[in-house]
Every structure is written in C-alpha cells, then in structure tokens.
Motif scaffolding. Structure first.
Motif, PDB file in Angstrom:
ATOM      1  N   LEU A 162       0.271 -11.216 -19.944  1.00 18.45           N
ATOM      2  CA  LEU A 162       0.848  -9.991 -20.515  1.00 18.45           C
ATOM      3  C   LEU A 162      -0.243  -8.969 -20.846  1.00 18.45           C
ATOM      4  N   ASP A 163      -1.363  -9.447 -21.354  1.00 17.21           N
ATOM      5  CA  ASP A 163      -2.464  -8.532 -21.679  1.00 17.21           C
ATOM      6  C   ASP A 163      -3.076  -7.930 -20.409  1.00 17.21           C
ATOM      7  N   PHE A 164      -3.108  -8.710 -19.336  1.00 18.55           N
ATOM      8  CA  PHE A 164      -3.549  -8.142 -18.060  1.00 18.55           C
ATOM      9  C   PHE A 164      -2.649  -6.966 -17.670  1.00 18.55           C
ATOM     10  N   GLU A 165      -1.348  -7.175 -17.742  1.00 16.33           N
ATOM     11  CA  GLU A 165      -0.425  -6.097 -17.364  1.00 16.33           C
ATOM     12  C   GLU A 165      -0.638  -4.871 -18.260  1.00 16.33           C
ATOM     13  N   SER A 166      -0.802  -5.077 -19.556  1.00 13.29           N
ATOM     14  CA  SER A 166      -1.033  -3.951 -20.472  1.00 13.29           C
ATOM     15  C   SER A 166      -2.344  -3.234 -20.154  1.00 13.29           C
ATOM     16  N   TYR A 167      -3.389  -4.011 -19.948  1.00 17.36           N
ATOM     17  CA  TYR A 167      -4.684  -3.390 -19.672  1.00 17.36           C
ATOM     18  C   TYR A 167      -4.628  -2.538 -18.406  1.00 17.36           C
ATOM     19  N   PHE A 168      -4.104  -3.105 -17.331  1.00 17.03           N
ATOM     20  CA  PHE A 168      -4.132  -2.365 -16.066  1.00 17.03           C
ATOM     21  C   PHE A 168      -3.178  -1.172 -16.093  1.00 17.03           C
ATOM     22  N   ASN A 169      -2.101  -1.266 -16.846  1.00 22.98           N
ATOM     23  CA  ASN A 169      -1.228  -0.092 -16.993  1.00 22.98           C
ATOM     24  C   ASN A 169      -1.928   1.031 -17.743  1.00 22.98           C
ATOM     25  N   GLN A 170      -2.738   0.666 -18.722  1.00 19.98           N
ATOM     26  CA  GLN A 170      -3.471   1.676 -19.481  1.00 19.98           C
ATOM     27  C   GLN A 170      -4.645   2.223 -18.681  1.00 19.98           C
ATOM     28  N   SER A 171      -5.298   1.347 -17.945  1.00 21.59           N
ATOM     29  CA  SER A 171      -6.515   1.740 -17.236  1.00 21.59           C
ATOM     30  C   SER A 171      -6.199   2.533 -15.967  1.00 21.59           C
ATOM     31  N   VAL A 172      -5.049   2.257 -15.373  1.00 24.47           N
ATOM     32  CA  VAL A 172      -4.626   2.966 -14.154  1.00 24.47           C
ATOM     33  C   VAL A 172      -3.265   3.597 -14.455  1.00 24.47           C
ATOM     34  N   SER A 173      -3.301   4.758 -15.064  1.00 21.99           N
ATOM     35  CA  SER A 173      -2.073   5.392 -15.565  1.00 21.99           C
ATOM     36  C   SER A 173      -1.189   5.904 -14.433  1.00 21.99           C
ATOM     37  N   GLU A 174       0.090   5.857 -14.688  1.00 26.44           N
ATOM     38  CA  GLU A 174       1.050   6.520 -13.800  1.00 26.44           C
ATOM     39  C   GLU A 174       1.016   8.024 -14.070  1.00 26.44           C
ATOM     40  N   ASN A 175       1.527   8.757 -13.086  1.00 28.11           N
ATOM     41  CA  ASN A 175       1.755  10.206 -13.253  1.00 28.11           C
ATOM     42  C   ASN A 175       0.505  10.995 -13.604  1.00 28.11           C
ATOM     43  N   GLN A 176      -0.642  10.590 -13.073  1.00 30.46           N
ATOM     44  CA  GLN A 176      -1.828  11.431 -13.238  1.00 30.46           C
ATOM     45  C   GLN A 176      -1.635  12.724 -12.453  1.00 30.46           C
ATOM     46  N   ASP A 177      -2.030  13.838 -13.052  1.00 30.25           N
ATOM     47  CA  ASP A 177      -1.875  15.132 -12.369  1.00 30.25           C
ATOM     48  C   ASP A 177      -2.555  15.148 -11.006  1.00 30.25           C
ATOM     49  N   TYR A 178      -3.646  14.410 -10.884  1.00 29.11           N
ATOM     50  CA  TYR A 178      -4.416  14.511  -9.640  1.00 29.11           C
ATOM     51  C   TYR A 178      -3.876  13.649  -8.502  1.00 29.11           C
ATOM     52  N   TYR A 179      -2.883  12.821  -8.759  1.00 28.93           N
ATOM     53  CA  TYR A 179      -2.353  12.001  -7.663  1.00 28.93           C
ATOM     54  C   TYR A 179      -1.674  12.879  -6.617  1.00 28.93           C
ATOM     55  N   LEU A 180      -2.076  12.744  -5.393  1.00 30.34           N
ATOM     56  CA  LEU A 180      -1.420  13.440  -4.280  1.00 30.34           C
ATOM     57  C   LEU A 180      -0.378  12.534  -3.620  1.00 30.34           C
ATOM     58  N   HIS A 181      -0.645  11.226  -3.658  1.00 28.91           N
ATOM     59  CA  HIS A 181       0.251  10.243  -3.019  1.00 28.91           C
ATOM     60  C   HIS A 181       1.280   9.802  -4.063  1.00 28.91           C
ATOM     61  N   ASN A 182       2.344  10.569  -4.209  1.00 31.74           N
ATOM     62  CA  ASN A 182       3.292  10.281  -5.292  1.00 31.74           C
ATOM     63  C   ASN A 182       4.756  10.233  -4.852  1.00 31.74           C
ATOM     64  N   TYR A 183       4.985  10.295  -3.560  1.00 30.82           N
ATOM     65  CA  TYR A 183       6.383  10.364  -3.096  1.00 30.82           C
ATOM     66  C   TYR A 183       7.051   8.991  -2.998  1.00 30.82           C
ATOM     67  N   GLU A 184       6.303   7.918  -3.231  1.00 25.05           N
ATOM     68  CA  GLU A 184       6.933   6.589  -3.218  1.00 25.05           C
ATOM     69  C   GLU A 184       7.221   6.076  -4.633  1.00 25.05           C
ATOM     70  N   GLY A 185       7.120   6.946  -5.626  1.00 29.92           N
ATOM     71  CA  GLY A 185       7.422   6.540  -7.000  1.00 29.92           C
ATOM     72  C   GLY A 185       6.182   6.522  -7.865  1.00 29.92           C
ATOM     73  N   ALA A 186       6.399   6.617  -9.173  1.00 34.10           N
ATOM     74  CA  ALA A 186       5.290   6.697 -10.129  1.00 34.10           C
ATOM     75  C   ALA A 186       4.461   5.424 -10.151  1.00 34.10           C
ATOM     76  N   ASP A 187       5.056   4.307  -9.762  1.00 33.61           N
ATOM     77  CA  ASP A 187       4.321   3.038  -9.785  1.00 33.61           C
ATOM     78  C   ASP A 187       3.507   2.806  -8.517  1.00 33.61           C
ATOM     79  N   ASP A 188       3.632   3.664  -7.517  1.00 34.85           N
ATOM     80  CA  ASP A 188       3.059   3.340  -6.204  1.00 34.85           C
ATOM     81  C   ASP A 188       1.547   3.538  -6.139  1.00 34.85           C
ATOM     82  N   MET A 189       1.074   4.735  -6.454  1.00 34.90           N
ATOM     83  CA  MET A 189      -0.376   4.977  -6.351  1.00 34.90           C
ATOM     84  C   MET A 189      -1.142   4.079  -7.322  1.00 34.90           C
TER      85      MET A 189
END
Lengths: 138, 138, 138
Positions: free
Chosen positions: C60-87
């Motif tokens: 569970l802590d792995f999932e929390s860490y990586f979600n925090q460290s690799v955030s969804e919906n970053q403004d700079y993501y260009l590859h975003n058409y497959e959903g917020a979880d994809d990039m």
C-alpha cells in the motif's frame, strides 16, 4: 551459445530516443532462436529503458518528468563542476538503469506489441554512446 | 557454463559505496571469458546500481537526492514500526533495483571507463549484506 | 540449457501485488538446478520489482509513494488522451522496470528471506498481463 557485439550510437540530442531497430538487427544477426538478450550502455549519464513505442509525446513527457523529478542546480549537489546537467544525468541513469533485458523467441526480440527500447540521453552534449549486446541462448 | 558464488559484504554505513573490486575478483575467479554477469542482493532495504566510479561526491549526492526524493516520516506511510528509515529504504531499493547486470569480455567485467558498481545501503544500521553472483558464459 | 514459458496473470486492481508463487511454480517445472531467471512483462503500464514479502502495508505504501511521486494531470503531459492514469503508468513502469532477475539455486528461486516478486499494476483497468519467464542454467 553466447553472442556478443559492441555497437556505437551516433550522438543524440538530450531526451529519449527509440533504438529498437538497431538492437533488433544485431539480435537477428546472432542466429540465436531462444534465449535472453542483455543490452548494456557503457556510460553513467545515459540510460536504457523499455516503454511505449508509438506515440512520440511519451518520449517528450519522459524528458519533462525526469527534468522535474531530478532538478538541476540543487543546493546540495557537490558534484557540479561538469555542468548543471551532469549530476542530474547520473541520477537519471541510475533511476532508469544501464541495461535492459528481454526474451528472445523464434530468433527475434520478444517484446510486447507496444514496447520499444529507449535510449535516455541525459547530457546536453553527450556525444556518441557505446552499447554491448550479449545474448545467451540456443 | 554457469558459475555461481555467494559473498557477504561487511556492514556499511548508510549511503552509497563502490564494490566493483570485490565483484571483479569473483568474476576473475570464474574462468568465464565471454558472457553475462548477474549480481543480486538478497535484501529489500539495500540496492545495487551502476554509476560514476571516480568522484566520491557523486556517492554523496546520490544519498542526498534519494533522501529528498523518498522522504522519511510521510503521513501516508502505514509500514512505520521498523523505524523512520525503513519504508524509505524499501522504496529506494525498488527505484534502484536488487540487481545489476553487465557483459563479461576477455574474462573481465566489461564496464565503461567511468562505471562502477554501487551498493546502496538504505538503512541506518543495515548489518552485513549477502550478494549472489551468477555468470552465464563460456 | 534454456527454458522459456509465457504465462498470463488475471486482471489485478491498480496497485502492487505479490506474484512469487506463480513464478516459483514455473521455475520448479523447468528442472533447471543452477542459473538465472529473467521474468519479463510484455506491457508498458505495469512493472515488476522485488521487495518485502510479508507486511501488506508495504504494498500500500508503494502505491501511495508512486502516486505522489508521479502525479496525474501534470500540466506538461502531452500524452493524455488515454486517461489521467496512463502517462503516470508509463513513467512508473520505467522507474520500476519491465523485468526482474534473480539466481536459481538447488532448483529454486534464490531470493532473500524477505524478498518477493511484485507486479505493479499502474492502470485503473489494466486487464490481464502477459509475462515471459526465461531461465538460463543447467
């Protein structure tokens, strides 16, 4: 059976680049049908990883993410005399790794449909990069 | 031909340490001339990676970076009863990896000029660490 | 001697899951006593890593860490058409890696007492995942 070959990659711009074709060519030339491939980069400021092979924006987002995650000019960097891009390049190289490994099946790299091999060039002016491909198989 | 040997690394302080020499010694003793080496650490709070082998400040900057990037005492950590350094140690171990792999050529590790093998000790008091080296080659 | 087998992992929820048992079963069936195992996932939004095998809060802590460290919906993501979880899934896949490697000794995976094999499912709805296990040994 062991097959080993060194190749040189011509200088690439900072960022991520797909090099699947050049690696596949070496593997095809080995004649090994089933086994494992080790692709190893002989540098500490460039990296190898496996990721999405179709949409070039993934490559750009990788560069953006790693630039944000491993910032230049951190106050705590002691190793800074080779330029602002140098210490971040070392860290990125270890986060991503110096090698990729994948199966060989039916004489070809056995990658998923969407997988390609990325070279991460983490220096502004990294120059040419040497890679050694070693295949264990039969 | 397969060669396999387990070695023990005496306790190291928290941080990054170059262990290329002890790994090279094992590889030389194998008699294998061409192939691949797998170096695997049998722990989940220490890691292996390949990086710059000359300037000791790179080792210090690695420790600073990973301490900043994987903070202790995050509110969301559930696994915290083994000490503040424990859960970050697990995460660092997976970011960097439990193994490194490189070619063997002419009976020696075929590393780049500036590449060395790092052991990342991520616990304050990790104790001795076991490593298994397995070589496939001829 | 080379042994290679493809397996399919039934759909898993987003997060980290221990798959040591299914991998061990394949290795036992190979009959190889000493060597190296390569476990490779044929996808770019899931990953394999080795970490703590006992306390489920580490997963569970792995999932929390990586979600925090690799955030969804970053403004700079260009590859975003497959959903917020994809990039983020692609980035996590490369931070952790598409493969794990460990020694085989006495016909079994030679892992540390506390080591298990994690599959990181980084998509909300990743579906079944294919893995290829290749063993070099004797």
């Amino acid at each position: 059976m062991i097959f080993q070959k060194e190749i040189s990659i011509t200088p690439l711009s900072r960022g991520f680049h797909i090099i699947t074709d050049v690696i596949t060519e070496v593997i095809l030339s080995s004649g090994i049908m089933t086994g494992t491939a080790q692709v190893f980069i002989l540098h500490t400021s460039a990296s190898l990883t496996i990721n999405e092979n179709t949409d070039p924006t993934v490559l750009l987002d990788f560069e953006s993410y790693f630039n944000q995650s491993v910032s230049e000019n951190q106050d705590y960097y002691l190793h800074n005399y080779e330029g602002a891009d140098d210490m971040p390049a070392h860290i990125k190289a270890s986060l991503l790794g110096a090698s990729v490994h994948f199966p060989i099946s039916f004489g070809r790299p056995r990658l998923g449909t969407w997988q390609g091999i990325y070279l991460g060039e983490h220096r502004n002016d990294g120059g040419s990069r040497k890679i050694i491909i070693t295949i264990n198989g039969e």
